[in-house]
Design an enzyme around this catalytic site. Structure first.
Site, PDB file in Angstrom:
ATOM      1  N   SER A 123       0.909  -1.375  -0.051  1.00 31.90           N
ATOM      2  CA  SER A 123       0.140  -0.123   0.078  1.00 31.90           C
ATOM      3  C   SER A 123       0.835   1.206  -0.027  1.00 31.90           C
ATOM      4  O   SER A 123       1.963   1.304   0.435  1.00 31.90           O
ATOM      5  CB  SER A 123      -0.807  -0.157   1.229  1.00 31.90           C
ATOM      6  OG  SER A 123      -1.387   1.060   1.500  1.00 31.90           O
ATOM      7  N   TYR A 148      -3.116  -0.485  10.045  1.00 32.88           N
ATOM      8  CA  TYR A 148      -3.487  -1.185   8.739  1.00 32.88           C
ATOM      9  C   TYR A 148      -1.913  -0.870   7.937  1.00 32.88           C
ATOM     10  O   TYR A 148      -1.433  -1.734   7.436  1.00 32.88           O
ATOM     11  CB  TYR A 148      -4.645  -0.524   8.034  1.00 32.88           C
ATOM     12  CG  TYR A 148      -4.536  -1.195   6.588  1.00 32.88           C
ATOM     13  CD1 TYR A 148      -4.635  -2.377   6.142  1.00 32.88           C
ATOM     14  CD2 TYR A 148      -4.373  -0.222   5.658  1.00 32.88           C
ATOM     15  CE1 TYR A 148      -4.651  -2.774   4.692  1.00 32.88           C
ATOM     16  CE2 TYR A 148      -4.349  -0.339   4.335  1.00 32.88           C
ATOM     17  CZ  TYR A 148      -4.200  -1.634   3.673  1.00 32.88           C
ATOM     18  OH  TYR A 148      -4.162  -2.024   2.524  1.00 32.88           O
ATOM     19  N   LYS A 152       1.496  -3.327   6.710  1.00 31.57           N
ATOM     20  CA  LYS A 152       2.035  -3.445   5.327  1.00 31.57           C
ATOM     21  C   LYS A 152       3.392  -2.908   5.406  1.00 31.57           C
ATOM     22  O   LYS A 152       4.260  -3.460   4.733  1.00 31.57           O
ATOM     23  CB  LYS A 152       1.193  -2.375   4.351  1.00 31.57           C
ATOM     24  CG  LYS A 152      -0.229  -2.721   4.065  1.00 31.57           C
ATOM     25  CD  LYS A 152      -0.282  -4.090   3.516  1.00 31.57           C
ATOM     26  CE  LYS A 152      -1.716  -4.283   3.029  1.00 31.57           C
ATOM     27  NZ  LYS A 152      -1.999  -5.713   2.512  1.00 31.57           N
TER      28      LYS A 152
END
Length: 337
Positions: A123, A148, A152
């Site tokens: 991402s 989140y 990543k």
């Protein structure tokens, strides 16, 4: 055969279609916590091919072992994981367990079965709250503004360390910007659970009457119209990027990184206006306070993907929205229609 973890989800299902149409054999592994088995049926409908599907969780070693024992897997495309930004701030341990621990389990089982090629769903959040607006792969990474994104970043760092320590591995880290749209046939699209976290699914649900109005978070950013700017790309372009990365890894070793985006930013206001123009439907909205951690503007520099993978986003914003609306209007309740 290619294993697609999280292959029943939004991006995974579209990538499955692209791989099947390119002649690959695939098996999908998904615990269905953020997806639907109906997506598998739709993939089969679109491609006219049976799709092997195993319901399982990447955190459970035995379930993974059974897939690798049953199928001749040569490479993995790894989508499986939790992805709601807001929820990640409320439930950090769930995100660390699913995304980080799950990836560790996957890598261990891959290693035991001598499978060393992995395309990872990363991402643009790994760049953190960077001062520049055009994100390029050689930039230093920042601390993501949410948990989140942090997962990543940790996984990318793990893959880099793995490639350094064990040179038989080949990793592709694909840093997505903002995927939108749906399969042009209207059978596959994004089916968020509960209230959508992302802009376009929210707009589409307002248009279809499921939600009353849109909140635009902040209209006082340093942008032309005061609303935040992001790089939106068609999910089918993104799926093609996974195919290109998979093909690139064949016969190679090392850790590779590519941005996948259009290279152009669109503001929230522009998105709403374009949606209204494409669909003819008025979207009621109100201005709400900025959300903590939101960045004013950023977009991809995707030259590296074009030069090394031969990949370039093809679809216009109008087409992205047309395909999204085709999906949403024919599937107002998603896969529960």
């Amino acid at each position: 055969m290619i294993l697609i973890t999280g292959g029943a989800g939004y991006i995974g299902s579209h990538t499955a279609v692209v791989l099947l149409q390119a002649g690959y054999d695939i098996v999908i592994f998904d615990n269905l916590c953020n997806s639907s088995k109906v997506a598998i049926e739709r993939i089969e409908q679109i491609t006219s091919q049976p799709v092997p599907f195993v319901e399982g969780d990447i955190r459970h070693e035995r379930e993974l072992q059974q897939v690798f024992e049953r199928y001749p897997i040569e490479a993995v495309i790894h989508f499986a994981g939790l992805k709601a930004v807001g929820e990640s701030m409320q439930k950090p341990l769930a995100y660390f367990d699913n995304n980080i621990n799950g990836t560790v389990q996957l890598l261990q089982v891959m290693q035991q079965h001598h499978v060393h090629q992995l395309v990872f769903s990363s991402s643009a959040t790994v760049y953190g709250d960077n001062a520049t607006r055009e994100f390029v792969e050689i930039m230093p990474l920042g601390m993501p503004t949410n948990n989140y994104g942090y997962t990543k970043l940790v996984i990318e760092q793990m893959l880099e360390k793995m490639a350094q320590a064990e040179p038989q591995w080949a990793f592709a880290n694909l840093r997505y910007f903002n995927p939108i749209g749906a399969h042009p046939g209207g059978l596959l699209g994004e089916d968020p659970q509960g209230i959508p976290n992302n802009l376009l699914p929210y707009v589409a649900q307002v248009a279809v009457g499921k939600l009353a109005s849109l909140n635009i978070f902040g209209n006082d950013y340093d942008t032309p119209d005061g609303t935040a700017i992001r790089d939106y790309l068609h999910v089918m372009d993104l799926a093609q990027g996974h195919l290109k990365a998979l093909q690139y890894l064949r016969g190679k070793t090392g850790n590779f990184i590519w941005n996948l985006g259009t290279g152009q930013g669109q503001s929230v206001q522009q998105i709403v206006q374009t949606f209204e123009q494409v669909t003819g439907i008025s979207i009621p909205y109100q201005i709400a306070p900025r959300r903590a951690g939101d960045i004013a503007a950023f977009w991809a520099n995707a030259n590296k993907a074009q030069n090394e993978l031969g990949w370039k986003a093809q679809y216009s914003l109008d087409t992205m929205i047309k395909d999204l609306w085709n999906w949403q209007s024919h599937n107002p309740n998603g896969f529960n229609t």
